[in-house]
Write a protein that holds these residues in place. Structure first.
Motif, PDB file in Angstrom:
ATOM      1  N   UNK A 247       5.989 -51.333 -13.595  1.00  0.00           N
ATOM      2  CA  UNK A 247       6.082 -52.537 -14.428  1.00  0.00           C
ATOM      3  C   UNK A 247       5.349 -53.714 -13.796  1.00  0.00           C
ATOM      4  N   UNK A 248       5.549 -53.928 -12.503  1.00  0.00           N
ATOM      5  CA  UNK A 248       4.908 -55.047 -11.826  1.00  0.00           C
ATOM      6  C   UNK A 248       3.395 -54.918 -11.865  1.00  0.00           C
ATOM      7  N   UNK A 249       2.900 -53.699 -11.636  1.00  0.00           N
ATOM      8  CA  UNK A 249       1.458 -53.477 -11.664  1.00  0.00           C
ATOM      9  C   UNK A 249       0.874 -53.686 -13.053  1.00  0.00           C
ATOM     10  N   UNK A 250       1.591 -53.210 -14.074  1.00  0.00           N
ATOM     11  CA  UNK A 250       1.130 -53.392 -15.451  1.00  0.00           C
ATOM     12  C   UNK A 250       1.087 -54.869 -15.808  1.00  0.00           C
ATOM     13  N   UNK A 251       2.114 -55.600 -15.446  1.00  0.00           N
ATOM     14  CA  UNK A 251       2.195 -57.022 -15.761  1.00  0.00           C
ATOM     15  C   UNK A 251       1.055 -57.805 -15.102  1.00  0.00           C
ATOM     16  N   UNK A 252       0.832 -57.574 -13.806  1.00  0.00           N
ATOM     17  CA  UNK A 252      -0.204 -58.318 -13.085  1.00  0.00           C
ATOM     18  C   UNK A 252      -1.608 -57.909 -13.537  1.00  0.00           C
ATOM     19  N   UNK A 253      -1.795 -56.625 -13.831  1.00  0.00           N
ATOM     20  CA  UNK A 253      -3.099 -56.171 -14.323  1.00  0.00           C
ATOM     21  C   UNK A 253      -3.426 -56.812 -15.659  1.00  0.00           C
ATOM     22  N   UNK A 254      -2.420 -56.880 -16.549  1.00  0.00           N
ATOM     23  CA  UNK A 254      -2.636 -57.530 -17.848  1.00  0.00           C
ATOM     24  C   UNK A 254      -2.971 -59.002 -17.700  1.00  0.00           C
ATOM     25  N   UNK A 255      -2.262 -59.697 -16.797  1.00  0.00           N
ATOM     26  CA  UNK A 255      -2.542 -61.122 -16.579  1.00  0.00           C
ATOM     27  C   UNK A 255      -3.959 -61.337 -16.057  1.00  0.00           C
ATOM     28  N   UNK A 256      -4.390 -60.470 -15.138  1.00  0.00           N
ATOM     29  CA  UNK A 256      -5.745 -60.582 -14.586  1.00  0.00           C
ATOM     30  C   UNK A 256      -6.803 -60.290 -15.658  1.00  0.00           C
ATOM     31  N   UNK A 257      -6.551 -59.245 -16.444  1.00  0.00           N
ATOM     32  CA  UNK A 257      -7.551 -58.829 -17.434  1.00  0.00           C
ATOM     33  C   UNK A 257      -7.684 -59.840 -18.568  1.00  0.00           C
ATOM     34  N   UNK A 258      -6.563 -60.411 -19.026  1.00  0.00           N
ATOM     35  CA  UNK A 258      -6.584 -61.295 -20.181  1.00  0.00           C
ATOM     36  C   UNK A 258      -6.879 -62.756 -19.822  1.00  0.00           C
ATOM     37  N   UNK A 259      -6.353 -63.201 -18.671  1.00  0.00           N
ATOM     38  CA  UNK A 259      -6.418 -64.629 -18.361  1.00  0.00           C
ATOM     39  C   UNK A 259      -7.092 -64.946 -17.034  1.00  0.00           C
ATOM     40  N   UNK A 260      -7.586 -63.910 -16.340  1.00  0.00           N
ATOM     41  CA  UNK A 260      -8.310 -64.090 -15.071  1.00  0.00           C
ATOM     42  C   UNK A 260      -7.499 -64.843 -14.033  1.00  0.00           C
ATOM     43  N   UNK A 261      -6.205 -64.720 -14.106  1.00  0.00           N
ATOM     44  CA  UNK A 261      -5.346 -65.360 -13.118  1.00  0.00           C
ATOM     45  C   UNK A 261      -4.077 -64.547 -12.943  1.00  0.00           C
TER      46      UNK A 261
ATOM     47  N   UNK B  36      -1.710 -48.808  -6.052  1.00  0.00           N
ATOM     48  CA  UNK B  36      -1.395 -47.950  -4.896  1.00  0.00           C
ATOM     49  C   UNK B  36       0.059 -48.158  -4.490  1.00  0.00           C
ATOM     50  N   UNK B  37       0.478 -49.419  -4.493  1.00  0.00           N
ATOM     51  CA  UNK B  37       1.874 -49.724  -4.173  1.00  0.00           C
ATOM     52  C   UNK B  37       2.818 -49.099  -5.197  1.00  0.00           C
ATOM     53  N   UNK B  38       2.441 -49.148  -6.495  1.00  0.00           N
ATOM     54  CA  UNK B  38       3.276 -48.559  -7.547  1.00  0.00           C
ATOM     55  C   UNK B  38       3.430 -47.054  -7.342  1.00  0.00           C
TER      56      UNK B  38
END
Length: 720
Positions: free
Chosen positions: A80-94, A46-48
């Motif tokens: 970019x920020x949203x993509x980066x954080x979404x990937x971190x959450x999806x792959x590493x749960x953090x 939403x912020x993006x």
């Protein structure tokens, strides 16, 4: 000027406002971190979306029109920020530290990465007006690339087999560094022989599998390349032989031979091998990134920061390198052309003692090639230095952060070794990916030159279908205006009209360069007149079938051309079903049979390149036999008896007299030949100056009367 200054100030203020608003929204998106991953991810996107909308509106209000590069930057920077954080959450749960802090450093990092990506895209695929030509060239290159790939269609099974073995080789190669690190961990910790032997076994199997697959891949691709090269050379050769004579007068021999020998091979190898390298590198890169992410996703993101810089360096290098490579190819073609001219005209070079001059000229051409190659090598050296410095910096950073991660227990020593092995290959693969697609498009430059000839339609059409059962040989030149393609400003024939009656002999006479041989060339349809037409039996020549026309109209030139092969093949040239009896009869009529049977192999004697093993008189008699064996309805004799002795000439004249229905067109400088003509035509200034029988023109005491004194002497050498 004041208005421009105000505009600049307005843009600067708008930029500051946009940066402040964007950072505020960026900071707000990471200020509150909820326990729900879905809620946090939703908040990020939403912020993006909000940041994208605000920045777009500010840019539109300020600039009025968004340039493609600015639009790409706004889009990348917003998401970019949203993509980066979404990937971190999806792959590493953090979440990452950047996602939790959302401070100025993270915001600047995202802005810098977005700007680098936008600049990289702008350099690779420019959208500005200055890059319009570049886009057009790239689009053209893509079309050429697809045409080349389509021409590989008969070799698709080989290419598919190569793709299968390529995939197997890549998969095997990817796991070798992984097991290398595993072996190091086994040796460095609690050693267990079973695990150690198992790791060594898998390393050996992957190594053997990779080697065998790579060998099979290379063999299949080379077979496809060789098959394609032979096929495209035949197509190009066929296209060249169909071009009009004017084409060969304007295009240098060296250029055509270069296209036929080098460019066909280059387009086959460049495209096929580049596709091979592109697929192999792409598959290998994806696999390596996946394995590197499993070893350390943080180091992987650090390594990938190198990609935009590598892309920019590679793109700059490609542009200069390809430009110099094309210049070197043209320079080499020019040098080959100079060498071909000397070899083909070695007699003239020797007679005028210009060997040193020709060597000096060839040396100058080679020096031009050498200088271009030197500049290209300098560009390669600078590129190599920049590439290695970039790789060195990234290796130092990887080792530094790798040591920190080992100290914190986030990865093992073996994992770091495997990661470094992957990194060294990944850097090369990313550079190859950024280079190979552009190189593949540029390599079809050679294909473009080949397709230029393949697509070229002859200016003299050979699409006629008319093949009448009976042909009388009545010819009429109707108000012709003609200039040679190589010199369009000089008119050779002007409002030229002439009639050649069936079954009669017409002699064309006149000073050199007045248009006599041009009439023959137009009658042979070597050229197309700019105005007027030539009628054969009251039908335009262009309506007749090409093969039929040249069976019914035969030419014997002053300098006959023979091809490497036997005398029999040269007489029956273009008539594969011609019998030996017919060949011998034509040779007798041409006064050639006597000297042929005295040769050791008779009609199977090799004539050598260009007929070099025979004398000029013998070559001329074979050329006459080659014309007579066709039993043409129209026979053109262009100084055909210039090298014959009196006895041979008389025999040939008697043989021609045995064809009473044949239309003869003669160009000669011997009075004995001309005065027998039913019609003598004096050509001057591209027009018919006089015409009539020998006696009529002598009584007129005009141009022909003067030519008789100047040119028609029994001992004179022929003049053109």
């Amino acid at each position: 000027m004041a208005r421009d200054s105000a505009t600049v100030q307005q843009q600067v203020v708008a930029l500051i406002v946009a940066a402040c608003v964007d950072y505020s929204l960026f900071y707000a998106s990471g200020f509150v971190v909820t326990q729900s991953a879905v809620g946090h991810v939703a908040r990020l996107w939403v912020s993006a979306a909000l940041r994208f909308s605000v920045l777009t509106v500010i840019a539109l209000l300020t600039l009025g029109k968004l340039k493609p590069m600015l639009m790409r930057f706004i889009t990348t920077h917003s998401v970019l920020h949203a993509v980066f954080e979404t990937g971190a959450k999806a792959l590493y749960s953090e979440g990452s530290q950047c996602g939790q802090l959302a401070d100025v450093r993270c915001w600047l990092m995202c802005a810098g990465a977005s700007l680098s990506a936008a600049l990289f895209w702008e350099i690779s695929v420019p959208d500005s007006e200055e890059g319009a030509g570049g886009r057009e060239n790239k689009q053209k290159a893509r079309v050429l690339l697809m045409r080349v790939i389509y021409l590989f269609k008969p070799d698709y099974p080989l290419l598919f087999g190569g793709l299968v073995f390529l995939s197997l080789a890549v998969i095997c190669e990817m796991f070798i560094p992984f097991y290398t690190g595993k072996v190091i961990d086994i040796l460095g910790s609690h050693y267990q022989q079973s695990e150690f032997l198992s790791a060594l076994l898998f390393m050996g199997l992957y190594s053997i599998g990779g080697s065998v697959s790579a060998g099979c891949r290379g063999g299949l691709l080379l077979c496809a390349i060789n098959s394609f090269t032979c096929r495209i050379k035949v197509k190009l050769y066929e296209a060249l032989t169909k071009q009009e004579i004017g084409f060969f007068e304007t295009v240098k021999t060296g250029e055509m031979t270069s296209r036929l020998s080098k460019d066909t091979t280059l387009m086959a190898r460049a495209v096929c091998l580049n596709v091979n390298v592109l697929l192999r590198t792409f598959i290998k890169t994806l696999g390596m990134i996946s394995l590197m992410m499993s070893l350390s996703w943080k180091l992987t993101f650090l390594v990938l920061i190198e990609t935009p810089f590598t892309g920019v360096i590679q793109n700059i290098y490609d542009k200069h390198y390809q430009r110099l490579s094309r210049a070197m190819q043209d320079s080499m073609a020019s040098a080959n052309d100079a060498a071909n001219e000397v070899v083909s005209g070695i007699r003239v070079v020797r007679s005028f003692n210009t060997e040193k001059q020709e060597v000096h000229r060839y040396d100058n051409r080679l020096m031009e090639t050498h200088n271009i190659k030197t500049r290209r090598d300098i560009v390669s050296a600078v590129y190599l230095l920049a590439r290695r410095l970039t790789g060195l910096v990234m290796q130092v950073l990887t080792l530094y952060y790798g040591r920190l991660f080992i100290q914190r227990g986030q990865m093992t020593t073996g994992n770091l070794v495997s990661f470094i092995l992957y990194q060294s290959n990944l850097g090369d693969n990313i550079r190859t990916l950024t280079y190979i697609f552009g190189d593949m498009l540029n390599s079809v430059g050679a294909a473009g030159k080949v397709f230029e000839y393949l697509d070229r339609k002859p200016q003299v059409s050979t699409d006629g279908k008319l093949k009448p059962e009976r042909l009388t040989g009545h010819i009429r030149f109707n108000r012709l205006n003609f200039s040679y393609p190589s010199n369009p400003n000089k008119t050779v024939l002007q409002d030229f009209s002439l009639e050649l009656k069936a079954g009669q002999m017409t002699a064309l006479v006149g000073p050199s360069g007045e248009g006599k041989s041009t009439c023959v060339s137009l009658l042979e349809r070597f050229y197309e007149s700019q105005e007027g037409e030539i009628l054969l039996d009251n039908k335009p020549l262009k309506l007749y079938d090409h093969r039929f026309l040249h069976e019914k109209i035969a030419v014997v030139s002053q300098e006959p051309v023979l091809f490497s092969g036997t005398i029999r093949n040269n007489i029956a040239y273009g008539l594969p079903d011609c019998s030996l009896n017919k060949i011998q009869e034509a040779a007798r009529n041409a006064s050639a049979h006597e000297f042929i049977v005295q040769l050791e192999k008779g009609y199977d004697t090799e004539v050598g390149e260009g007929g070099g093993k025979l004398s000029k008189s013998e070559r001329q008699r074979i050329a006459i036999a080659r014309a007579l064996v066709r039993e043409p309805q129209v026979l053109i004799l262009d100084e055909m008896t210039s090298a014959l002795d009196t006895e041979s000439e008389n025999k040939v004249q008697q043989a021609l007299a045995s064809y009473p229905d044949q239309t003869l067109l003669v160009i000669a400088h011997k009075l004995k030949t001309v005065e027998k003509a039913d019609q003598i035509v004096v050509i001057s200034g591209g027009k018919v100056a006089e015409k009539g029988t020998h006696q009529e023109l002598m009584d007129l005491k005009g141009s022909y009367y003067k030519l008789k004194e100047e040119l028609f002497t029994e001992g004179s050498s022929p003049q053109r």
